[in-house]
Motif scaffolding. Structure first.
Motif, PDB file in Angstrom:
ATOM      1  N   ILE A 188      48.094  38.005  33.737  1.00 16.68           N
ATOM      2  CA  ILE A 188      46.914  38.828  33.481  1.00 16.68           C
ATOM      3  C   ILE A 188      47.351  40.268  33.271  1.00 16.68           C
ATOM      4  CG2 ILE A 188      44.748  39.719  34.429  1.00 16.68           C
ATOM      5  CD1 ILE A 188      44.474  37.158  36.019  1.00 16.68           C
ATOM      6  N   THR A 189      46.805  40.887  32.249  1.00 21.98           N
ATOM      7  CA  THR A 189      46.958  42.328  32.060  1.00 21.98           C
ATOM      8  C   THR A 189      45.607  42.964  32.317  1.00 21.98           C
ATOM      9  OG1 THR A 189      48.739  42.128  30.424  1.00 21.98           O
ATOM     10  CG2 THR A 189      47.478  44.181  30.439  1.00 21.98           C
ATOM     11  N   LEU A 190      45.553  43.848  33.305  1.00 20.06           N
ATOM     12  CA  LEU A 190      44.317  44.539  33.644  1.00 20.06           C
ATOM     13  C   LEU A 190      44.328  45.930  33.032  1.00 20.06           C
ATOM     14  CD1 LEU A 190      41.658  44.906  35.247  1.00 20.06           C
ATOM     15  CD2 LEU A 190      43.063  45.665  37.183  1.00 20.06           C
ATOM     16  N   LEU A 191      43.293  46.239  32.277  1.00 18.39           N
ATOM     17  CA  LEU A 191      43.110  47.577  31.729  1.00 18.39           C
ATOM     18  C   LEU A 191      42.126  48.317  32.610  1.00 18.39           C
ATOM     19  CD1 LEU A 191      43.390  45.444  29.123  1.00 18.39           C
ATOM     20  CD2 LEU A 191      43.236  47.612  27.880  1.00 18.39           C
ATOM     21  N   THR A 192      42.592  49.410  33.215  1.00 21.39           N
ATOM     22  CA  THR A 192      41.735  50.194  34.090  1.00 21.39           C
ATOM     23  C   THR A 192      42.217  51.637  34.090  1.00 21.39           C
ATOM     24  OG1 THR A 192      40.640  50.185  36.253  1.00 21.39           O
ATOM     25  CG2 THR A 192      43.037  49.819  36.243  1.00 21.39           C
ATOM     26  N   ARG A 193      41.500  52.483  34.783  1.00 20.95           N
ATOM     27  CA  ARG A 193      41.863  53.903  34.826  1.00 20.95           C
ATOM     28  C   ARG A 193      43.127  54.112  35.660  1.00 20.95           C
ATOM     29  NH1 ARG A 193      37.464  57.262  33.164  1.00 20.95           N
ATOM     30  NH2 ARG A 193      35.553  56.064  32.837  1.00 20.95           N
ATOM     31  N   PRO A 194      43.925  55.120  35.322  1.00 20.31           N
ATOM     32  CA  PRO A 194      45.204  55.323  36.026  1.00 20.31           C
ATOM     33  C   PRO A 194      45.057  55.450  37.541  1.00 20.31           C
ATOM     34  CG  PRO A 194      45.098  56.705  34.059  1.00 20.31           C
ATOM     35  CD  PRO A 194      43.735  56.093  34.224  1.00 20.31           C
ATOM     36  N   GLN A 195      43.991  56.115  38.001  1.00 19.03           N
ATOM     37  CA  GLN A 195      43.850  56.359  39.439  1.00 19.03           C
ATOM     38  C   GLN A 195      43.600  55.087  40.240  1.00 19.03           C
ATOM     39  OE1 GLN A 195      41.882  57.533  36.980  1.00 19.03           O
ATOM     40  NE2 GLN A 195      39.768  57.893  37.675  1.00 19.03           N
ATOM     41  N   PHE A 196      43.204  53.998  39.568  1.00 20.13           N
ATOM     42  CA  PHE A 196      42.908  52.756  40.290  1.00 20.13           C
ATOM     43  C   PHE A 196      44.095  51.801  40.353  1.00 20.13           C
ATOM     44  CE2 PHE A 196      38.404  53.503  38.550  1.00 20.13           C
ATOM     45  CZ  PHE A 196      38.086  54.318  39.621  1.00 20.13           C
ATOM     46  N   ALA A 197      45.166  52.110  39.686  1.00 23.09           N
ATOM     47  CA  ALA A 197      46.314  51.200  39.641  1.00 23.09           C
ATOM     48  C   ALA A 197      46.851  50.838  41.031  1.00 23.09           C
ATOM     49  CB  ALA A 197      47.421  51.799  38.779  1.00 23.09           C
ATOM     50  N   PRO A 198      46.918  51.785  42.009  1.00 26.80           N
ATOM     51  CA  PRO A 198      47.471  51.413  43.325  1.00 26.80           C
ATOM     52  C   PRO A 198      46.701  50.301  44.033  1.00 26.80           C
ATOM     53  CG  PRO A 198      47.432  53.807  43.079  1.00 26.80           C
ATOM     54  CD  PRO A 198      46.667  53.246  41.914  1.00 26.80           C
ATOM     55  N   ILE A 199      45.445  50.080  43.686  1.00 29.42           N
ATOM     56  CA  ILE A 199      44.660  49.026  44.336  1.00 29.42           C
ATOM     57  C   ILE A 199      45.326  47.664  44.159  1.00 29.42           C
ATOM     58  CG2 ILE A 199      42.447  47.787  44.282  1.00 29.42           C
ATOM     59  CD1 ILE A 199      41.149  50.420  43.354  1.00 29.42           C
ATOM     60  N   PHE A 200      46.018  47.482  43.023  1.00 30.67           N
ATOM     61  CA  PHE A 200      46.517  46.166  42.646  1.00 30.67           C
ATOM     62  C   PHE A 200      48.037  46.047  42.759  1.00 30.67           C
ATOM     63  CE2 PHE A 200      42.682  47.277  40.300  1.00 30.67           C
ATOM     64  CZ  PHE A 200      41.853  46.210  40.627  1.00 30.67           C
ATOM     65  N   SER A 201      48.676  46.997  43.440  1.00 31.02           N
ATOM     66  CA  SER A 201      50.138  47.051  43.428  1.00 31.02           C
ATOM     67  C   SER A 201      50.791  45.824  44.048  1.00 31.02           C
ATOM     68  CB  SER A 201      50.614  48.315  44.158  1.00 31.02           C
ATOM     69  OG  SER A 201      50.203  48.289  45.519  1.00 31.02           O
ATOM     70  N   SER A 202      50.075  45.092  44.899  1.00 32.18           N
ATOM     71  CA  SER A 202      50.688  43.958  45.597  1.00 32.18           C
ATOM     72  C   SER A 202      50.514  42.633  44.867  1.00 32.18           C
ATOM     73  CB  SER A 202      50.092  43.833  47.002  1.00 32.18           C
ATOM     74  OG  SER A 202      48.712  43.514  46.925  1.00 32.18           O
ATOM     75  N   LEU A 203      49.786  42.620  43.758  1.00 25.86           N
ATOM     76  CA  LEU A 203      49.495  41.351  43.082  1.00 25.86           C
ATOM     77  C   LEU A 203      50.612  40.985  42.107  1.00 25.86           C
ATOM     78  CD1 LEU A 203      45.655  41.544  42.320  1.00 25.86           C
ATOM     79  CD2 LEU A 203      46.844  40.327  44.153  1.00 25.86           C
ATOM     80  N   ARG A 204      51.342  39.926  42.440  1.00 22.59           N
ATOM     81  CA  ARG A 204      52.397  39.453  41.551  1.00 22.59           C
ATOM     82  C   ARG A 204      51.791  38.718  40.356  1.00 22.59           C
ATOM     83  NH1 ARG A 204      56.753  36.874  45.862  1.00 22.59           N
ATOM     84  NH2 ARG A 204      57.208  38.831  47.000  1.00 22.59           N
ATOM     85  N   GLY A 205      52.397  38.909  39.201  1.00 23.43           N
ATOM     86  CA  GLY A 205      51.887  38.280  37.987  1.00 23.43           C
ATOM     87  C   GLY A 205      50.826  39.096  37.285  1.00 23.43           C
ATOM     88  N   LEU A 206      50.454  40.226  37.905  1.00 20.77           N
ATOM     89  CA  LEU A 206      49.463  41.103  37.280  1.00 20.77           C
ATOM     90  C   LEU A 206      50.167  42.298  36.648  1.00 20.77           C
ATOM     91  CD1 LEU A 206      46.394  41.768  36.889  1.00 20.77           C
ATOM     92  CD2 LEU A 206      46.626  43.235  38.907  1.00 20.77           C
ATOM     93  N   HIS A 207      49.842  42.557  35.395  1.00 19.25           N
ATOM     94  CA  HIS A 207      50.348  43.727  34.692  1.00 19.25           C
ATOM     95  C   HIS A 207      49.201  44.723  34.542  1.00 19.25           C
ATOM     96  CE1 HIS A 207      53.756  41.152  33.759  1.00 19.25           C
ATOM     97  NE2 HIS A 207      52.902  40.266  33.272  1.00 19.25           N
TER      98      HIS A 207
END
Length: 359
Positions: free
Chosen positions: A37-56
């Motif tokens: 999965i590639t998630l497109l979101t705002r730069p400030q929200f990227a740390p929310i997902f830092s632990s999810l493997r397989g997510l770009h």
């Protein structure tokens, strides 16, 4: 030659709470499917997902690089270059509608989740607390993936959430030093006390806890031997929280002192969170923390309760005093005379709920 995993591009730009609610859904999808999965979101929200493997993560700064129709065309071409099998819109606003039109022109399959706008407006217009609750935003996100033929079993995650150890292991030295320094302090009854997060602010006044009551709550919790960690936005909210905590031992203001990523690391070390209908409650729920949510102008039956929490962890403004509650889907409308609705949630009720959850 092995076939590459299916690749889904997903978009959700804002608000922070809605973006945070994606976390358990993405975790479930990635765990149950051979997929990227590639998630497109705002730069400030990227740390929310830092632990999810397989997510770009593809960060999209809509204010700088992708303004207007021309900027969205550029973004569409960049998404096309990622070679996704599908593009899933989990935002469904004008900007993403334009983006999908461009992507379809470029030959990318697109789909959109059901936001349930009409159902939510109807529920607010004719509110009846006895009616079954509407689908949660988490479930609506999940159904967007299920429509693409993917497995999304959320129940197993909601009933047995564990704090994300991968985040805990990645605490920065500054955060770990801060936590260690608290352990060394012995002026509070830290043997029986808990670390409690408190986020009194929200996007609108009808969802924000009054600061004088917030101060009372903090003082009572500290008197009971707990430590309180205050979360909020930098600048003005941070200033107000600093005034609240001035000369108060056991109350720690995190707002404006740490990066967002570091705040998440600190949040993962808490025992419990008290939040409004706001992003911090959803962020804490992603770590498996018990979350007590205070509801003023809104109501969790519209689908915004933090993940893995139950109705027993929700506290409400008094509908006997304010019969028109909830006043809107997002809490941005207040009838005349409703400015003080959050004062109808007593400090004593919050303390009682905290003590019950902490056992």
């Amino acid at each position: 030659m092995s076939q590459r995993p299916r690749h889904i591009a997903v978009v959700r730009f804002s608000a922070m709470g809605d973006v945070a609610m994606l976390f358990p859904v993405l975790r479930a999808v990635l765990a149950q499917n051979d997929i990227e999965i590639t998630l497109l979101t705002r730069p400030q929200f990227a740390p929310i997902f830092s632990s999810l493997r397989g997510l770009h993560i593809k960060t999209v700064d809509l204010k700088k690089h992708y303004k207007g129709p021309v900027g969205l065309w550029q973004l569409a071409r960049e998404i096309k270059a990622l070679n996704p099998d599908d593009f899933l819109d989990l935002h469904d606003v004008l900007r993403t509608k334009i983006l999908k039109r461009y992507l379809r022109f470029l030959g990318v399959n697109t789909s959109t989740f059901n936001k349930g706008r009409a159902e939510k407006k109807q529920r607010v217009k004719h509110f009846d607390p006895s009616l079954p609750w509407l689908k949660s935003t988490h479930q609506r996100y999940a159904e967007g993936f299920e429509a693409l033929g993917l497995k999304v079993g959320l129940d197993q995650w909601a009933n047995a959430i564990d704090p994300d150890k991968s985040v805990v292991q990645k605490r920065s030295p500054q955060v770990q030093d801060f936590l260690d320094s608290l352990k060394r302090q012995s002026t509070l009854n830290t043997q029986s006390g808990a670390c409690i997060g408190f986020a009194p602010f929200a996007a609108f006044a009808g969802k924000t806890y009054p600061l004088d009551l917030a101060q009372d709550l903090c003082e009572v919790l500290v008197q009971k031997g707990h430590r309180v960690f205050l979360f909020g936005a930098p600048r003005e909210e941070a200033r107000q929280l600093a005034d609240l905590a001035k000369n108060q031992e056991g109350i720690h203001v995190l707002a404006g002192k740490w990066t967002f990523a570091q705040e998440l690391e600190l949040m993962s070390a808490l025992d419990l969170m008290v939040a409004m209908d706001s992003g911090n409650g959803h962020l804490a729920a992603n770590f498996g923390l018990p979350v007590i949510t205070l509801w003023g102008a809104t109501h969790p039956s519209l689908g915004f309760m933090p993940f893995g929490q139950g109705p027993e962890r929700q506290l409400y403004a008094d509908r006997r005093q304010y019969p028109e509650l909830p006043t809107s889907v997002y809490g941005n409308k207040l009838p005349e005379g409703y400015a003080q609705i959050m004062r109808s949630i007593p400090v004593e009720d919050i303390v009682e709920k905290v003590e019950h959850l902490l056992g």
